[in-house]
Design an enzyme around this catalytic site. Structure first.
Site, PDB file in Angstrom:
ATOM      1  N   ARG A  61     -18.597  -2.885 -19.578  1.00 30.15           N
ATOM      2  CA  ARG A  61     -18.000  -2.569 -20.876  1.00 30.15           C
ATOM      3  C   ARG A  61     -16.483  -2.795 -20.883  1.00 30.15           C
ATOM      4  O   ARG A  61     -15.913  -3.220 -21.893  1.00 30.15           O
ATOM      5  CB  ARG A  61     -18.337  -1.117 -21.240  1.00 30.15           C
ATOM      6  N   ASP A  66     -11.882  -5.560 -23.051  1.00 25.91           N
ATOM      7  CA  ASP A  66     -10.678  -6.350 -22.800  1.00 25.91           C
ATOM      8  C   ASP A  66     -10.703  -7.608 -23.670  1.00 25.91           C
ATOM      9  O   ASP A  66      -9.757  -7.890 -24.404  1.00 25.91           O
ATOM     10  CB  ASP A  66     -10.610  -6.728 -21.308  1.00 25.91           C
ATOM     11  N   VAL A  69      -9.928  -7.732 -27.591  1.00 30.45           N
ATOM     12  CA  VAL A  69      -8.596  -7.363 -28.085  1.00 30.45           C
ATOM     13  C   VAL A  69      -7.579  -8.388 -27.573  1.00 30.45           C
ATOM     14  O   VAL A  69      -7.109  -8.295 -26.445  1.00 30.45           O
ATOM     15  CB  VAL A  69      -8.218  -5.931 -27.652  1.00 30.45           C
ATOM     16  N   ASP A  73      -7.321 -10.574 -21.192  1.00 28.97           N
ATOM     17  CA  ASP A  73      -5.983 -10.619 -20.591  1.00 28.97           C
ATOM     18  C   ASP A  73      -5.616  -9.309 -19.898  1.00 28.97           C
ATOM     19  O   ASP A  73      -4.445  -9.049 -19.638  1.00 28.97           O
ATOM     20  CB  ASP A  73      -4.941 -10.937 -21.674  1.00 28.97           C
ATOM     21  N   SER A  75      -5.349  -6.474 -21.041  1.00 25.90           N
ATOM     22  CA  SER A  75      -4.516  -5.563 -21.842  1.00 25.90           C
ATOM     23  C   SER A  75      -5.089  -4.146 -21.837  1.00 25.90           C
ATOM     24  O   SER A  75      -4.343  -3.171 -21.912  1.00 25.90           O
ATOM     25  CB  SER A  75      -4.382  -6.082 -23.280  1.00 25.90           C
ATOM     26  N   ASN A  93     -12.128   3.526 -27.019  1.00 28.99           N
ATOM     27  CA  ASN A  93     -11.912   3.726 -25.580  1.00 28.99           C
ATOM     28  C   ASN A  93     -11.593   5.163 -25.186  1.00 28.99           C
ATOM     29  O   ASN A  93     -11.890   5.591 -24.061  1.00 28.99           O
ATOM     30  CB  ASN A  93     -10.762   2.831 -25.095  1.00 28.99           C
ATOM     31  N   PRO A 163     -15.840  -3.211 -32.133  1.00 29.60           N
ATOM     32  CA  PRO A 163     -16.838  -2.794 -33.125  1.00 29.60           C
ATOM     33  C   PRO A 163     -17.223  -1.328 -32.953  1.00 29.60           C
ATOM     34  O   PRO A 163     -17.203  -0.784 -31.850  1.00 29.60           O
ATOM     35  CB  PRO A 163     -18.032  -3.709 -32.849  1.00 29.60           C
ATOM     36  N   HIS A 193     -26.481  -3.099 -23.534  1.00 29.34           N
ATOM     37  CA  HIS A 193     -26.927  -1.703 -23.663  1.00 29.34           C
ATOM     38  C   HIS A 193     -28.253  -1.447 -22.957  1.00 29.34           C
ATOM     39  O   HIS A 193     -28.814  -0.366 -23.096  1.00 29.34           O
ATOM     40  CB  HIS A 193     -26.992  -1.305 -25.139  1.00 29.34           C
ATOM     41  N   THR A 194     -28.736  -2.405 -22.197  1.00 27.14           N
ATOM     42  CA  THR A 194     -29.809  -2.107 -21.238  1.00 27.14           C
ATOM     43  C   THR A 194     -29.249  -1.249 -20.106  1.00 27.14           C
ATOM     44  O   THR A 194     -30.009  -0.687 -19.316  1.00 27.14           O
ATOM     45  CB  THR A 194     -30.431  -3.397 -20.662  1.00 27.14           C
TER      46      THR A 194
HETATM   47  C1  HEM Z   1     -22.242  -4.958 -30.738  1.00 26.06           C
HETATM   48  C2  HEM Z   1     -21.284  -4.071 -30.794  1.00 26.06           C
HETATM   49  C3  HEM Z   1     -21.189  -2.916 -29.862  1.00 26.06           C
HETATM   50  C4  HEM Z   1     -21.001  -1.632 -30.201  1.00 26.06           C
HETATM   51  C5  HEM Z   1     -20.820  -1.085 -31.606  1.00 26.06           C
HETATM   52  C6  HEM Z   1     -20.998  -0.864 -28.995  1.00 26.06           C
HETATM   53  C7  HEM Z   1     -20.814   0.503 -28.937  1.00 26.06           C
HETATM   54  C8  HEM Z   1     -20.964   1.270 -27.803  1.00 26.06           C
HETATM   55  C9  HEM Z   1     -20.870   2.703 -27.757  1.00 26.06           C
HETATM   56  C10 HEM Z   1     -20.562   3.607 -28.953  1.00 26.06           C
HETATM   57  C11 HEM Z   1     -21.096   3.094 -26.487  1.00 26.06           C
HETATM   58  C12 HEM Z   1     -21.109   4.523 -25.951  1.00 26.06           C
HETATM   59  C13 HEM Z   1     -19.706   4.913 -25.532  1.00 26.06           C
HETATM   60  C14 HEM Z   1     -19.558   6.404 -25.286  1.00 26.06           C
HETATM   61  O1  HEM Z   1     -20.329   7.170 -25.862  1.00 26.06           O
HETATM   62  O2  HEM Z   1     -18.659   6.804 -24.520  1.00 26.06           O
HETATM   63  C15 HEM Z   1     -21.328   1.904 -25.715  1.00 26.06           C
HETATM   64  C16 HEM Z   1     -21.587   1.887 -24.373  1.00 26.06           C
HETATM   65  C17 HEM Z   1     -21.766   0.747 -23.632  1.00 26.06           C
HETATM   66  N1  HEM Z   1     -21.616  -0.545 -24.087  1.00 26.06           N
HETATM   67 FE1  HEM Z   1     -21.450  -1.120 -26.011  1.00 26.06          FE
HETATM   68  N2  HEM Z   1     -21.189  -1.695 -27.944  1.00 26.06           N
HETATM   69  C18 HEM Z   1     -21.303  -2.964 -28.412  1.00 26.06           C
HETATM   70  C19 HEM Z   1     -21.446  -4.108 -27.661  1.00 26.06           C
HETATM   71  C20 HEM Z   1     -21.460  -4.135 -26.286  1.00 26.06           C
HETATM   72  C21 HEM Z   1     -21.359  -5.324 -25.487  1.00 26.06           C
HETATM   73  C22 HEM Z   1     -21.163  -6.738 -26.053  1.00 26.06           C
HETATM   74  C23 HEM Z   1     -21.442  -4.947 -24.195  1.00 26.06           C
HETATM   75  C24 HEM Z   1     -21.395  -5.786 -22.937  1.00 26.06           C
HETATM   76  C25 HEM Z   1     -21.836  -7.019 -22.873  1.00 26.06           C
HETATM   77  C26 HEM Z   1     -21.597  -3.514 -24.169  1.00 26.06           C
HETATM   78  C27 HEM Z   1     -21.751  -2.758 -23.051  1.00 26.06           C
HETATM   79  C28 HEM Z   1     -21.843  -1.380 -23.047  1.00 26.06           C
HETATM   80  C29 HEM Z   1     -22.191  -0.618 -21.872  1.00 26.06           C
HETATM   81  C30 HEM Z   1     -22.579  -1.186 -20.535  1.00 26.06           C
HETATM   82  C31 HEM Z   1     -22.122   0.731 -22.233  1.00 26.06           C
HETATM   83  C32 HEM Z   1     -22.345   1.952 -21.322  1.00 26.06           C
HETATM   84  C33 HEM Z   1     -21.022   2.299 -20.658  1.00 26.06           C
HETATM   85  C34 HEM Z   1     -21.090   3.463 -19.682  1.00 26.06           C
HETATM   86  O3  HEM Z   1     -22.150   4.027 -19.437  1.00 26.06           O
HETATM   87  O4  HEM Z   1     -20.006   3.810 -19.168  1.00 26.06           O
HETATM   88  N3  HEM Z   1     -21.565  -3.063 -25.463  1.00 26.06           N
HETATM   89  N4  HEM Z   1     -21.233   0.812 -26.539  1.00 26.06           N
HETATM   90  C1  LIG Z   2     -15.529  -5.933 -38.923  1.00 30.28           C
HETATM   91  O1  LIG Z   2     -15.805  -6.696 -40.067  1.00 30.28           O
HETATM   92  C2  LIG Z   2     -15.706  -5.973 -41.290  1.00 30.28           C
HETATM   93  C3  LIG Z   2     -16.075  -6.911 -42.417  1.00 30.28           C
HETATM   94  O2  LIG Z   2     -17.428  -7.194 -42.385  1.00 30.28           O
HETATM   95  C4  LIG Z   2     -14.302  -5.434 -41.471  1.00 30.28           C
HETATM   96  O3  LIG Z   2     -14.247  -4.634 -42.634  1.00 30.28           O
HETATM   97  C5  LIG Z   2     -13.941  -4.604 -40.260  1.00 30.28           C
HETATM   98  O4  LIG Z   2     -12.596  -4.221 -40.352  1.00 30.28           O
HETATM   99  C6  LIG Z   2     -14.160  -5.341 -38.979  1.00 30.28           C
HETATM  100  N1  LIG Z   2     -13.946  -4.396 -37.915  1.00 30.28           N
HETATM  101  C7  LIG Z   2     -13.632  -4.749 -36.702  1.00 30.28           C
HETATM  102  C8  LIG Z   2     -13.549  -3.637 -35.717  1.00 30.28           C
HETATM  103  O5  LIG Z   2     -13.419  -5.900 -36.398  1.00 30.28           O
END
Ligand code: HEM
Ligand SMILES: *[C@@H]1O[C@H](CO)[C@@H](O)[C@H](O)[C@H]1NC(C)=O
Ligand SMILES: *[C@@H]1O[C@H](CO)[C@@H](O)[C@H](O)[C@H]1NC(C)=O
Length: 317
Positions: A61, A66, A69, A73, A75, A93, A163, A193-194
């Site tokens: 994650r 990283d 944003v 990099d 950041s 975060n 997001p 999220h697997t």
């Molecule tokens: C599609 C948009 C995504 C959203 C809205 C999202 C949102 C979230 C949220 C809300 C959590 C729980 C954080 C917490 O409760 O502290 C989470 C956890 C996690 N996310 Fe996402 N996520 C997204 C995409 C991704 C992507 C693209 C990846 C990696 C390829 C990813 C990997 C993870 C992992 C591995 C966790 C578990 C982290 C841990 O247990 O420490 N997520 N995500």
């Molecule tokens: C995601 O896209 C929506 C428009 O569909 C926009 O309103 C929103 O600000 C964007 N949020 C992020 C986190 O990029």
């Protein structure tokens, strides 16, 4: 024939020159300057994951947060100072992103074995994410290298680009497309999220208010995520949070997605078919996930003389 091969060798020479001097990354970036860099990262990631499976999820994650944003990099690793508003304090975060100590440990071990700071923190994040997935039974892939580290961070940019779990499919697609990632990347990468866990506050509204949710599943989650309080109580994002498998997608098909942003991927929309495919075929999912991770890892890297190689991932040199 002769002019044909001249033509092609000219193209080859040309692409070699552009590769050497352009902003492109390469898998061989550290091969000569520090061949021990990648094995060192892998060893520390494997040890950290053996101690705590969840660390693999957390490191994956970090790389995602990283890259979204202002590019990959590092950041996200910068701590707050008088001039830096740390991304660690952003909505997504704060009290959530973790694994920073493991990155610190990797950085000092790598600088030690390389006799100096030659490996960037951004590359460490990319390699650690790959090794984490592999350590938990997922695919491996070749990581492009040569990213440099930012000298700035932006909490505002993190708030505007990471997001939220409350987004609908349209917003997720838009937000990924702003990063150059398409719908398939969105679905494949959401498969991250697997692995890992989420806090009650991120899925409370879903388990109490939504109707496209399996009733038994909602009740099970409500048992540890009360309507008031318990904001940081954890629940697994899929039934096997320490194993890279297809159960995240299988769950979506059964209306057992934990986050709103998970279930929107299977809710009668354009991504249903792909979710179905991934739920039934680990090879297709693993392959697409690896490809999309490479794509995500290539978002707006700093190269050439841009940025720097940080000595301490938490601070600008
Ligand atoms: C599609 C948009 C995504 C959203 C809205 C999202 C949102 C979230 C949220 C809300 C959590 C729980 C954080 C917490 O409760 O502290 C989470 C956890 C996690 N996310 Fe996402 N996520 C997204 C995409 C991704 C992507 C693209 C990846 C990696 C390829 C990813 C990997 C993870 C992992 C591995 C966790 C578990 C982290 C841990 O247990 O420490 N997520 N995500
Ligand atoms: C995601 O896209 C929506 C428009 O569909 C926009 O309103 C929103 O600000 C964007 N949020 C992020 C986190 O990029
Ligand atoms: C729990 O989370 C909700 C939703 O994010 C928030 O409104 C509330 O203030 C939080 N409560 C505590 C005690 O932090």
């Amino acid at each position: 024939m002769a002019s044909g091969s001249y033509f092609f060798s000219t193209i080859l020479l040309f692409s070699f020159v552009t590769m050497a001097f352009s902003d492109s990354l390469s898998p061989f970036y550290y091969q000569r300057v520090c061949p021990q860099a990648l094995p060192t990262i892998r060893r520390i990631v494997f040890n950290a994951v053996r101690q705590e499976c969840r660390m693999g999820a957390s490191l994956l994650r970090l790389h995602f947060h990283d890259c979204f944003v202002n590019g990959c990099d590092a950041s996200i690793l910068l701590d707050s100072t008088s001039t830096i508003d740390s991304e660690k304090n952003s909505l997504a975060n704060d009290n959530s992103a973790r694994g920073f100590e493991v990155i610190d440990r990797i950085k000092s071990a790598v600088d030690n074995v390389c006799n100096g700071p030659v490996v960037s923190c951004a590359d460490i994040l990319a390699v650690a994410a790959r090794d984490s997935v592999f350590a938990l039974g997922g695919p491996s892939w070749t990581v492009q290298l040569g990213r440099r580290d930012s000298t700035t961070a932006s909490r505002t940019d993190a708030d505007n680009n990471l997001p939220s779990p409350f987004m609908d499919l349209r917003a997720l697609i838009d937000n990924f497309s702003k990063q150059g990632l398409d719908v398939k990347d969105l679905v494949a990468l959401s498969g991250g999220h697997t692995l890992g866990l989420a806090q009650c506050r991120t899925f409370r509204d879903r388990i109490y208010k939504e109707t496209n949710i399996d009733q038994g599943f909602a009740a099970q989650r409500q048992a540890t995520c009360p309507q008031v309080g318990g904001n940081s109580t954890l629940a697994p994002l899929d039934p096997s949070p320490a194993y890279f498998d297809t159960r995240y997608f299988g769950n979506l098909v059964m209306n057992k997605g934990l986050l709103h942003s998970d279930q929107v991927l299977f809710n009668g929309g354009q991504t249903d078919n792909l979710v179905n495919t991934y739920s039934q075929n680990i090879r297709v999912f693993a392959n697409d996930f690896a490809q999309s991770m490479i794509k995500m890892g290539n978002i707006k890297p700093l190269t050439g003389n841009n940025g720097q190689i940080r000595v301490n991932c938490r601070n600008v040199n």
